[in-house]
Design a protein around this motif. Structure first.
Motif, short mmCIF file in Angstrom:
data_model
loop_
_atom_site.label_atom_id
_atom_site.label_comp_id
_atom_site.label_asym_id
_atom_site.label_seq_id
_atom_site.Cartn_x
_atom_site.Cartn_y
_atom_site.Cartn_z
N ALA B 43 0.81 -1.08 -0.02
CA ALA B 43 -0.04 0.00 0.04
C ALA B 43 0.70 1.33 0.10
O ALA B 43 0.62 2.08 -0.88
N GLU B 44 1.99 1.31 0.95
CA GLU B 44 2.59 2.50 1.00
C GLU B 44 3.39 2.70 -0.36
O GLU B 44 3.41 3.59 -1.02
N LEU B 45 3.86 1.57 -0.98
CA LEU B 45 4.91 1.69 -2.22
C LEU B 45 4.14 2.16 -3.45
O LEU B 45 4.53 2.72 -3.82
N ILE B 46 2.86 1.39 -3.49
CA ILE B 46 2.01 1.79 -4.73
C ILE B 46 1.55 3.24 -4.65
O ILE B 46 1.65 4.03 -5.62
N ALA B 47 1.36 3.78 -3.34
CA ALA B 47 0.99 5.19 -3.29
C ALA B 47 2.28 6.24 -3.83
O ALA B 47 1.99 7.14 -4.44
N ILE B 48 3.39 5.82 -3.35
CA ILE B 48 4.48 6.54 -4.02
C ILE B 48 4.60 6.45 -5.34
O ILE B 48 4.83 7.29 -6.16
N ALA B 49 4.35 5.31 -5.78
CA ALA B 49 4.41 5.06 -7.29
C ALA B 49 3.45 5.72 -8.26
O ALA B 49 3.99 6.02 -9.23
N ILE B 50 2.46 5.92 -7.62
CA ILE B 50 1.25 6.35 -8.29
C ILE B 50 1.81 8.03 -8.42
O ILE B 50 1.58 8.54 -9.63
N ARG B 51 2.02 8.44 -7.78
CA ARG B 51 2.79 9.93 -7.58
C ARG B 51 3.99 9.92 -8.67
O ARG B 51 3.73 11.00 -9.24
N GLU B 52 4.80 9.17 -8.33
CA GLU B 52 5.97 9.33 -9.20
C GLU B 52 5.85 8.98 -10.74
O GLU B 52 6.70 9.42 -11.46
#
Lengths: 495, 495
Positions: B43-52
């Motif tokens: 969940a944490e990683l996907i949130a960063i990935a969406i943004r980046e």
């Protein structure tokens, strides 16, 4: 590129598809036909080879036998079919990484191969040698750039191979020979050539590797370049092996030391009695070097070693020149201590292609792993002579690790010359032993000329035979059925 | 090289031996620990990935699942042990090519691997992606050069991977990350790095491949570069597949077309009714491109295609720029006839990394094999849509041959995006699809980071476990016993 050379490349390219579509059984029969033809013409070929290379009749007789038998070995390999690495993943809607289609993968020939023949094995690494056998077995049209050291033998071998392949029904253009450096370089740059193989010097091999890598479309280049093949003897081995010196000298001087696995260095403990090196070397008869160029290069290299500071001459040897500029040599053996070797590494570490070896005296066996890693980072072979007790008690484990990290083959006892052509052989190691880590001897050599192709959701009728459910060639198939957690599969179909 | 970078290379080199000596079971447990850690932090990683990256949550959720499961797949592969290709040739004094010593060969890790992460798969081809999984599974210390497009995600993923590996008891230095182009290039030139892997553009990949090839000691460089993935639809397929257009557009526009297997060309018979391309494309919502650089490059490439002579625009699409210079695109589809494609090949054949594809109208299906061989000599995939009757009657055999000669994967129906991670997958094809023919997806990818080592006449206690007679790891061993005619052997020990 002139018209004749262009036509050679065109014929190889045109042969790629029909050759790829021959069955392994048909290619195997063709390889056996080539082997039989070599054996039948051995007397004529050996006579030419003696004249052109100066190698002895016993050596060349053995080499023809090795060459024909390695052709037969590749025939067995392709009929077996394990080399195809056939993999079948059944469709699986529940596959853990998402629905999986039917995917099947097999190794297919890369296309036309250009093989640069070697000087020192006029049969086994030349026109009909190991690289040629591997490429033809894989189903790749082959162009051999012959070596200038044995032109008449190359021409005659080429005729025999071509006739045998044609007689076995192989497509036109699957086997051709060219001569001359320029022709080789031009073909290596040609887009129709899809892989290169080479056995020879580090200098030439690197030039060719760089050409292959810098093409608009680079191709793999499998070069077997240089190796000094260090050997290590422990105190226990010196005590336990009375014939160590004889074995070493035999490996150094056989075929006048012109073997890629010749031991260029033998490490011996300080103070250990190795035996009468000079006396033993003096019993070795002189042997012609392959050709005037190699003879001259050996003479220079020998001179540089003899002139290096700190070198003790144990057997000076001799180099004699005849009217035709051929050189004849007896073995040269020198001794240095480890500090001298390190200090003069630039003079001493280079390969001497000829009957010369350097004995290195070491004080502390614990230093040897670091010596190997530092001085000998890339070798075809490394050899360890130790007593059973020393091998058993674990103290040599780090040295064995160092040898394995830096070599393609690690020998326990014995000597590295006389490479066995077999399934488990590895003749290739870290650069500069080879340009890639691939082997050029043994059955694994075939994989150099193959590439994976996957077929997704293909109808049975359009699949290559090794991937069909009915497995008409009876090859091993690694099958992953639906419902398994992952894709590695189960091996079936092996006979 | 600055001190920090030098230390990274030194740590990787120091880890090579202890990592090579871990058991497959221990490495498999470590890979599973990494997989579990990724899933737990998804969940944490996907949130960063969406943004980046601008990729969507469903896509990224699937990608994390793929990434963790391919780590688990490699865990299975190494425990199985078939990847070691263990071969044992028993000593045989009567061997046909001359007396044979005991020779055993196994594949061992090549040493430190430098992996250049991709922009377009921030999980599956990035820090913990396929190349990383394969290198770690092989037992090679890994340095990942992270992609500048997702720096925070790379940093955080790196922390998670490092902690999981340490927690699983893997040696210090087996996994490190570096950022920045200069660091990547300097490491690639460093003698301590023994292999490179890369996924990205043809331009950058070729620069790096040339660096790897021109080192004093060259290393293998496994680059996955560019591919336009042609697809062919026959008249029969147009008639039989009502959803062909939707499937094509889905494959072109998914992840904004930023996939290495996106079909860049679809060949359709002249006059065949493909359906309302413009209307269908208009239903696809806009999608952000990965980063400003990729967005700008796509905008330019799209402009060049739209401006090429003879091009008919079927769906113009749109590229919108926001204040942060991010670009958002809808699909662009154009149509040309085959003569125009040939005439303007220099403008039209280049890969468009983004949601753009070119429909090519052809008059005569018999031309297609030559079209593929001439215009598309190197592809990751090629796709054929044909009716069952057309596939059955043999008329497409030559086209299938042409696709197999020029591609790593040939699809029958379906679309090439969405690569299945499985034993039989091949994701690599003739240049420029990849720099070598090796695959970077699927279990065969592990062989890129292995090299053969043979042990001759070794005592049992100093043999690697997979080569011992007692076979403590229970791996498949191909054994050739004395008295057989050749060295291919019989497979034993498979469980």
């Amino acid at each position: 590129m002139d018209a004749a050379l262009d036509q050679i490349a065109a014929r190889a390219a045109a042969a790629a598809r029909p050759f790829a579509q021959t069955t392994p059984r048909a290619r195997a029969a063709a390889l056996v036909a080539v082997a039989d033809a070599l054996d039948q013409n051995a007397a004529e070929l050996i006579a030419i080879a003696i004249r052109e290379t100066g190698l002895t009749e016993p050596r060349l007789t053995g080499e023809v036998r090795r060459t024909s038998n390695q052709l037969r070995l590749f025939a067995e390999v392709i009929v077996d079919g394990a080399y195809l690495d056939a993999r079948i993943d059944d469709a699986d809607p529940e596959y853990v990484i998402g629905p999986r289609p039917d995917v099947r993968r097999v190794l297919e020939p890369v296309g036309p191969v250009l093989n640069f023949a070697a000087s020192n094995f006029p049969f086994a690494f030349s026109v009909a040698g190991g690289d040629s056998a591997a490429a033809l077995a894989a189903g790749c049209p082959l162009i051999v750039k012959t070596h200038s050291g044995h032109p008449e033998l190359s021409r005659r071998t080429g005729e025999i191979v071509a006739a045998a392949l044609a007689g076995a029904g192989m497509p036109d253009g699957v086997f051709q020979v060219v001569a001359g450096q320029q022709a080789g370089v031009e073909l290596l740059k040609d887009d129709r050539i899809r892989a290169g193989a080479f056995t020879g010097s580090t200098h030439v091999g690197r030039l060719l590797a760089d050409i292959a890598a810098s093409r608009p479309r680079p191709i793999p280049f499998f070069g077997e370049l240089g190796s000094v093949n260090p050997a290590y003897a422990t105190a226990g081995a010196i005590a336990a092996e009375p014939d160590l010196l004889q074995g070493f000298l035999g490996s150094v001087a056989g075929s006048a030391g012109q073997l890629c696995t010749k031991p260029g260095f033998l490490f011996v403990p300080q103070g250990a009695e190795l035996g009468p090196v000079g006396e033993a070397a003096a019993t070795v008869p002189e042997h012609r070097l392959l050709n005037p160029g190699i003879g001259r290069a050996f003479e220079e290299r020998r001179g540089a070693v003899l002139a290096a500071p700190g070198v003790t001459v144990l057997a000076e040897g001799e180099v004699r020149v005849d009217d035709a500029q051929q050189r004849f040599a007896t073995p040269t053996v020198v001794e240095v201590d480890l500090a001298t070797l390190r200090e003069h590494r630039d003079d001493l570490l280079e390969e001497s292609f000829g009957p010369l070896s350097i004995i290195v005296r070491y004080a502390d066996a614990d230093e040897l792993p670091a010596v190997q890693r530092d001085l000998f980072p890339g070798n075809l072979t490394s050899t360890l002579h130790a007593s059973e007790a020393e091998l058993a008690d674990g103290r040599l484990a780090d040295l064995v690790d160092a040898l394995a990290e830096t070599s393609g083959r690690v020998l326990f006892g014995g000597w590295p010359t006389g490479v066995s052509v077999t399934g488990a052989m590895q003749h290739g190691g870290p650069y500069p032993a080879t340009t890639t880590d691939a082997t050029s001897v043994g059955t694994a050599a075939i994989t150099r000329f193959l590439r994976g192709v996957a077929y997704q959701s293909a109808p049975q009728s359009l699949l290559p035979a090794p991937l069909r459910d009915d497995n008409p060639w009876g090859v091993p198939q690694r099958r992953s059925t639906a419902g398994r957690s992952a894709g590695w599969g189960t091996l079936t179909g092996h006979h």
